[in-house]
Write a protein that holds these residues in place. Structure first.
Motif, mmCIF file in Angstrom:
data_model
loop_
_atom_site.group_PDB
_atom_site.id
_atom_site.type_symbol
_atom_site.label_atom_id
_atom_site.label_comp_id
_atom_site.label_asym_id
_atom_site.label_seq_id
_atom_site.Cartn_x
_atom_site.Cartn_y
_atom_site.Cartn_z
ATOM 1 N N ARG A 1 -30.292 33.415 -26.019
ATOM 2 C CA ARG A 1 -29.105 32.625 -25.719
ATOM 3 C C ARG A 1 -28.895 32.435 -24.226
ATOM 4 O O ARG A 1 -28.224 31.531 -23.805
ATOM 5 N N SER A 2 -29.481 33.292 -23.425
ATOM 6 C CA SER A 2 -29.284 33.205 -21.983
ATOM 7 C C SER A 2 -29.891 31.943 -21.387
ATOM 8 O O SER A 2 -29.636 31.629 -20.243
ATOM 9 N N PRO B 1 -23.843 29.801 -18.691
ATOM 10 C CA PRO B 1 -22.407 29.608 -18.733
ATOM 11 C C PRO B 1 -21.875 29.057 -17.420
ATOM 12 O O PRO B 1 -22.475 29.208 -16.365
ATOM 13 N N TYR C 1 -17.390 28.780 -26.706
ATOM 14 C CA TYR C 1 -16.874 30.056 -26.237
ATOM 15 C C TYR C 1 -17.467 31.202 -27.067
ATOM 16 O O TYR C 1 -17.923 30.988 -28.180
ATOM 17 N N ASP D 1 -18.935 32.048 -24.209
ATOM 18 C CA ASP D 1 -19.828 31.843 -23.064
ATOM 19 C C ASP D 1 -19.313 30.780 -22.092
ATOM 20 O O ASP D 1 -19.731 30.749 -20.938
ATOM 21 N N ASN D 2 -18.446 29.884 -22.598
ATOM 22 C CA ASN D 2 -17.911 28.797 -21.774
ATOM 23 C C ASN D 2 -19.022 27.893 -21.246
ATOM 24 O O ASN D 2 -19.059 27.549 -20.070
ATOM 25 N N ILE D 3 -19.934 27.510 -22.125
ATOM 26 C CA ILE D 3 -20.991 26.583 -21.751
ATOM 27 C C ILE D 3 -20.626 25.182 -22.214
ATOM 28 O O ILE D 3 -19.902 25.017 -23.198
#
Length: 272
Positions: free
Chosen positions: A3-4, A8, A88, A90-92
């Protein structure tokens, strides 16, 4: 893929709406196919571990909005996004140029209007996404397939025929298999595009019961033409018309005391 790989934003935004946390949020979202503007400045909160229904007449933009959340429009040329969709915690920004659409689709699953099982066995349909993600441990794959079929209320019906073709299942079973396939990769958000419109009443009731049970596991965004279905399965409802979001709120409030005349006219059957 971890996921990284989706970075974000450096400035996390508040991601609560009232007392309920948000899982995602469209902000000022517009979308165009070539010169045709299909969505206009849509802002929509999607509450965590809740079901949100999108209602409105045919051609109002419901499915178009739904498919923005997993970047499905990217598969076709000539589409343009304006605005953001934030995921959210992560707020991406799912629509950001730095965001990989394939990664988005791994995190956000989708179930279509008509069941679309792969030409594979029941087992391999559910295992497909796990294998695509690189999972090789046979025991873990088997365990996750079983858990996903249980979560989709299908395990007891297929546990002795996992190697049979998915096409041997009934329409309602095939749709639950597609839900199990989506659940297997542990999505953060599940998109449902008219998931029962091709099913008979008994299969529809089964899918609706399943949607109710899934609320504690995954956030759901559901397009439906069936107002009674929206009232039964969704805690929040958004009414759309001509590509715009007219009204959004708790389902009970929107259905019983709509604040906009267009919403009232649609719910009362005056148009749509």
């Amino acid at each position: 893929m971890s996921r990284s790989t989706i970075a974000p934003n450096d400035q996390p935004a508040a991601h609560r709406n009232g007392d309920v946390a948000l899982k995602a949020e469209a902000r000022g979202l517009s979308f165009a196919y070539g010169d045709k503007l299909a969505l206009r400045d849509v802002t929509l909160p999607v509450h965590d571990r809740r079901a949100t229904a999108l209602i409105g007449p045919s051609g109002c933009g419901k499915s178009t909005l739904l498919r923005c959340f997993n970047r499905m429009h990217d598969l076709y040329p000539g589409c343009r996004y304006l605005g953001e969709i934030r995921l959210y915690p992560d707020n991406i920004n799912l629509l950001g140029p730095e965001t990989d659409p394939i990664e988005v689709r791994m995190r956000i699953g989708m179930v279509f209007q008509k069941p679309n099982p792969f030409p594979k066995s029941i087992f391999e349909n559910v295992a497909y996404g796990l294998r695509i993600r690189g999972l090789r441990d046979a025991r873990e794959i088997s365990a996750r397939v079983e858990r996903s079929l249980q979560d989709a209320a299908l395990w007891d019906e297929v546990k002795d025929r996992l190697q049979d073709s998915a096409y041997t299942l009934s329409g309602g079973q095939q749709q639950r298999l597609c839900i199990a396939r989506a659940l297997a990769t542990e999505p953060e958000l599940l998109l449902f595009d008219e998931p029962t419109s091709a099913l008979d009443p008994l299969a529809t009731a089964s899918i609706e019961a399943l949607l109710g049970r899934l609320k504690s596991q995954v956030t759901s965004l559901i397009v439906t033409h069936n107002l009674q279905q929206a009232a039964r399965v969704a805690e929040f409802t958004a009414f759309m018309y001509l590509g715009e979001l007219v009204e959004f709120g708790p389902t009970e409030v929107l259905f019983n005391a709509p604040s906009q005349k267009q919403t009232e006219d649609y719910l009362s059957g005056r148009f749509g």
